[in-house]
Design a protein around this motif. Structure first.
Motif, mmCIF file in Angstrom:
data_model
loop_
_atom_site.group_PDB
_atom_site.id
_atom_site.type_symbol
_atom_site.label_atom_id
_atom_site.label_comp_id
_atom_site.label_asym_id
_atom_site.label_seq_id
_atom_site.Cartn_x
_atom_site.Cartn_y
_atom_site.Cartn_z
ATOM 1 N N ASN A 215 0.850 -1.186 0.000
ATOM 2 C CA ASN A 215 0.000 0.000 0.000
ATOM 3 C C ASN A 215 0.890 1.242 0.000
ATOM 4 O OD1 ASN A 215 -1.800 2.059 0.472
ATOM 5 N ND2 ASN A 215 -2.799 1.085 2.217
ATOM 6 N N PRO A 216 0.872 2.046 -1.067
ATOM 7 C CA PRO A 216 1.743 3.231 -1.119
ATOM 8 C C PRO A 216 1.374 4.289 -0.074
ATOM 9 C CG PRO A 216 0.212 3.211 -2.974
ATOM 10 C CD PRO A 216 0.071 1.890 -2.289
ATOM 11 N N SER A 217 0.214 4.162 0.549
ATOM 12 C CA SER A 217 -0.184 5.124 1.587
ATOM 13 C C SER A 217 0.459 4.827 2.934
ATOM 14 C CB SER A 217 -1.714 5.111 1.753
ATOM 15 O OG SER A 217 -2.346 5.457 0.551
ATOM 16 N N SER A 218 1.162 3.709 3.022
ATOM 17 C CA SER A 218 1.800 3.340 4.291
ATOM 18 C C SER A 218 2.902 4.341 4.634
ATOM 19 C CB SER A 218 2.390 1.934 4.186
ATOM 20 O OG SER A 218 3.101 1.616 5.358
ATOM 21 N N PRO A 219 2.975 4.804 5.879
ATOM 22 C CA PRO A 219 4.003 5.780 6.261
ATOM 23 C C PRO A 219 5.403 5.168 6.361
ATOM 24 C CG PRO A 219 2.705 5.146 8.166
ATOM 25 C CD PRO A 219 2.051 4.509 6.973
ATOM 26 N N ARG A 220 5.500 3.857 6.415
ATOM 27 C CA ARG A 220 6.798 3.202 6.529
ATOM 28 C C ARG A 220 7.092 2.416 5.248
ATOM 29 N NH1 ARG A 220 6.693 -0.800 11.361
ATOM 30 N NH2 ARG A 220 8.798 -1.230 10.597
ATOM 31 N N PRO A 221 8.344 2.073 4.977
ATOM 32 C CA PRO A 221 8.654 1.242 3.806
ATOM 33 C C PRO A 221 7.873 -0.069 3.874
ATOM 34 C CG PRO A 221 10.661 2.159 4.732
ATOM 35 C CD PRO A 221 9.570 2.479 5.702
ATOM 36 N N CYS A 222 7.470 -0.548 2.739
ATOM 37 C CA CYS A 222 6.612 -1.733 2.694
ATOM 38 C C CYS A 222 7.343 -2.963 3.217
ATOM 39 C CB CYS A 222 6.154 -1.981 1.260
ATOM 40 S SG CYS A 222 5.086 -3.417 1.103
ATOM 41 N N ILE A 223 6.664 -3.705 4.067
ATOM 42 C CA ILE A 223 7.173 -4.969 4.584
ATOM 43 C C ILE A 223 6.457 -6.074 3.821
ATOM 44 C CG2 ILE A 223 7.301 -6.488 6.584
ATOM 45 C CD1 ILE A 223 7.396 -3.946 8.314
ATOM 46 N N GLN A 224 7.174 -6.705 2.885
ATOM 47 C CA GLN A 224 6.558 -7.752 2.078
ATOM 48 C C GLN A 224 7.137 -9.135 2.347
ATOM 49 O OE1 GLN A 224 8.588 -5.943 -1.785
ATOM 50 N NE2 GLN A 224 7.790 -7.999 -2.241
ATOM 51 N N TYR A 225 8.224 -9.189 3.121
ATOM 52 C CA TYR A 225 8.797 -10.470 3.541
ATOM 53 C C TYR A 225 8.735 -10.578 5.065
ATOM 54 C CZ TYR A 225 10.573 -10.707 -1.213
ATOM 55 O OH TYR A 225 10.654 -10.732 -2.587
ATOM 56 N N GLN A 226 8.585 -11.834 5.539
ATOM 57 C CA GLN A 226 8.415 -12.091 6.969
ATOM 58 C C GLN A 226 7.299 -11.202 7.538
ATOM 59 O OE1 GLN A 226 12.445 -11.563 8.563
ATOM 60 N NE2 GLN A 226 12.707 -13.793 8.490
ATOM 61 N N VAL A 227 6.189 -11.226 6.810
ATOM 62 C CA VAL A 227 5.044 -10.374 7.155
ATOM 63 C C VAL A 227 4.482 -10.714 8.533
ATOM 64 C CG1 VAL A 227 2.697 -9.740 6.474
ATOM 65 C CG2 VAL A 227 4.451 -10.009 4.740
ATOM 66 N N SER A 228 4.456 -11.991 8.870
ATOM 67 C CA SER A 228 3.857 -12.413 10.150
ATOM 68 C C SER A 228 4.867 -12.535 11.283
ATOM 69 C CB SER A 228 3.146 -13.758 9.958
ATOM 70 O OG SER A 228 4.050 -14.742 9.490
ATOM 71 N N ASN A 229 6.122 -12.122 11.044
ATOM 72 C CA ASN A 229 7.171 -12.201 12.063
ATOM 73 C C ASN A 229 7.403 -10.815 12.650
ATOM 74 O OD1 ASN A 229 9.342 -12.774 13.674
ATOM 75 N ND2 ASN A 229 10.704 -13.458 12.019
ATOM 76 N N ASN A 230 6.828 -10.571 13.802
ATOM 77 C CA ASN A 230 6.935 -9.249 14.433
ATOM 78 C C ASN A 230 8.362 -8.920 14.849
ATOM 79 O OD1 ASN A 230 4.188 -8.840 14.157
ATOM 80 N ND2 ASN A 230 3.703 -9.641 16.186
ATOM 81 N N SER A 231 9.113 -9.941 15.259
ATOM 82 C CA SER A 231 10.472 -9.697 15.771
ATOM 83 C C SER A 231 11.461 -9.356 14.651
ATOM 84 C CB SER A 231 10.983 -10.927 16.526
ATOM 85 O OG SER A 231 11.014 -12.065 15.663
ATOM 86 N N ALA A 232 11.086 -9.611 13.405
ATOM 87 C CA ALA A 232 11.994 -9.333 12.291
ATOM 88 C C ALA A 232 11.991 -7.859 11.898
ATOM 89 C CB ALA A 232 11.604 -10.186 11.094
ATOM 90 N N HIS A 233 11.067 -7.077 12.448
ATOM 91 C CA HIS A 233 10.955 -5.665 12.077
ATOM 92 C C HIS A 233 10.787 -4.815 13.337
ATOM 93 C CE1 HIS A 233 10.223 -7.334 8.070
ATOM 94 N NE2 HIS A 233 9.290 -8.097 8.636
ATOM 95 N N TYR A 234 11.345 -3.649 13.290
ATOM 96 C CA TYR A 234 11.280 -2.746 14.447
ATOM 97 C C TYR A 234 9.897 -2.097 14.543
ATOM 98 C CZ TYR A 234 12.175 1.207 17.533
ATOM 99 O OH TYR A 234 12.111 2.123 18.556
ATOM 100 N N SER A 235 9.342 -2.102 15.761
ATOM 101 C CA SER A 235 8.057 -1.444 16.041
ATOM 102 C C SER A 235 6.985 -1.891 15.039
ATOM 103 C CB SER A 235 8.206 0.077 15.999
ATOM 104 O OG SER A 235 6.980 0.711 16.352
ATOM 105 N N TYR A 236 6.782 -3.213 14.994
ATOM 106 C CA TYR A 236 5.891 -3.785 13.979
ATOM 107 C C TYR A 236 4.981 -4.835 14.603
ATOM 108 C CZ TYR A 236 4.450 -6.548 9.872
ATOM 109 O OH TYR A 236 3.734 -7.224 8.922
ATOM 110 N N ASP A 237 3.717 -4.783 14.260
ATOM 111 C CA ASP A 237 2.740 -5.807 14.648
ATOM 112 C C ASP A 237 1.854 -6.054 13.433
ATOM 113 O OD1 ASP A 237 0.909 -7.511 15.724
ATOM 114 O OD2 ASP A 237 0.206 -6.167 17.308
#
Length: 352
Positions: A215-237
């Motif tokens: 979604n280009p409206s997302s304020p952060r860079p798109c997370i398209q890999y390890q989408v369901s892994n919260n620990s792989a990305h900072y401040s992500y759920d």
């Protein structure tokens, strides 16, 4: 008792004929519009044909094209009849054909009504077609080197970008298929080997999605890999990150698009149906009012016009009786033919 029996003088007959002439040519224009709608819908369905399971959904656009063509032909002819009705000499040649023409118009209007009905009822069939078609198409997303499937990746990516959707029912559908081609996998890597061995079918499955789901409206860079892994990305759920990927499935998006289009077309077809029925009834009144003129040499005399010469009940009974007579006549003919054949067979046997 006649249905909708009205009295006409010459002035009223002329006004009725002129009004019907205008209505018929307006219907010709409406027929062109219906033809254009059917053509547009057919092109749109053709564009998405790779994403559909079968071609059953083309029944509606084909019917719209046929309705448009027949409407132009029938109403053009009816306009000519109404124009000629102003001249008793010219109208005389149409008299023997008018009853047959009105019967054909009745069946044509019935067909229009059912086409309008199909426009509203095709949602269920279209839903199944899209669900199965998208599911199969997603499996070919990785086959960029396979003839006949090499454009599937582009088709699905453009679909997801244009309709702001992801997957069949949602982005999690991509987790269940291998959408990355083997050509771009390093089979010497332990991670790749482990993922391939982790399922029975030997597929490389990841909790990731194609870039077109972002979604280009997302304020952060798109997370398209390890989408369901919260620990792989900072401040992500991933359960609350609604802006990261499109949440709507492409089946729902396409269904809403085509259903809305068909519903709008269904409304237009219903309006055309009402117009066609009005013309048919008006033409019937004109026909009966001209036929019932007591003195053909005096065109200014009064006459009566009606929709049905008898009541609905009497007309239905007489129609059924006529159909029974036709059925009995055909049966007698068939029995007579069988009797003649049997007599010939018996004669041949006697001679032998």
């Amino acid at each position: 008792m006649a249905v909708m029996k009205l009295k006409f003088n010459q002035k009223k007959r002329v006004k009725l004929a002129q009004g019907l002439w205008l209505m018929n040519w307006f219907s010709v224009f409406a027929g062109i519009v219906v033809f254009a709608m059917g053509l547009f819908l057919k092109v749109e369905l053709r564009k998405r044909s790779d994403l559909m399971d079968n071609s059953e959904s083309h029944f509606v656009p084909n019917s719209l094209i046929l309705v448009g063509l027949l409407s132009c032909a029938f109403n053009g002819l009816a306009g000519k009849i109404c124009y000629d009705s102003l001249d008793p000499v010219k109208f005389a040649k149409w008299k023997p054909l008018l009853k047959l023409y009105l019967v054909i118009c009745f069946f044509f209007n019935t067909f229009i009504f059912f086409v309008a009905l199909f426009c509203f009822l095709m949602r269920g069939a279209l839903d199944t077609t899209l669900a199965n078609g998208l599911k199969n198409s997603m499996k070919y997303y990785r086959d960029t080197d396979t003839p006949g499937r090499c454009f599937m990746k582009k088709t699905i990516d453009m679909l997801q970008i244009e309709f702001k959707c992801c997957g069949n029912n949602g982005f999690r559908d991509w987790f269940e298929i291998q959408w990355i081609s083997n050509r771009y996998l390093d089979f010497s890597s332990k991670e790749v080997k482990d993922r391939i061995k982790s399922n029975v079918d030997g597929r490389f499955l990841v909790d990731g999605v194609p870039f077109s789901c972002c979604n280009p409206s997302s304020p952060r860079p798109c997370i398209q890999y390890q989408v369901s892994n919260n620990s792989a990305h900072y401040s992500y759920d991933y359960q609350t990150e609604e802006l990261n990927l499109w949440n709507r499935g492409c089946r729902e998006a396409l269904l809403k698009y085509f259903s809305g289009m068909m519903s709008s077309m269904g409304v237009v077809i219903l309006l055309v149906y009402i117009l066609e029925v009005s013309i048919m009834l008006g033409l019937r009144l004109l026909h009966t009012s001209l036929e019932s003129i007591a003195n053909p040499e005096d065109p200014e005399c009064e006459s009566e016009g009606w929709i049905l010469e008898k009541s609905f009940k009497e007309t239905f009974k007489s129609t059924m009786e006529n159909l029974k007579k036709i059925g009995k006549f055909n049966q007698v003919e068939a029995e007579g033919a069988e009797g003649e054949e049997g007599a010939k067979t018996q004669a041949v046997t006697t001679v032998s």
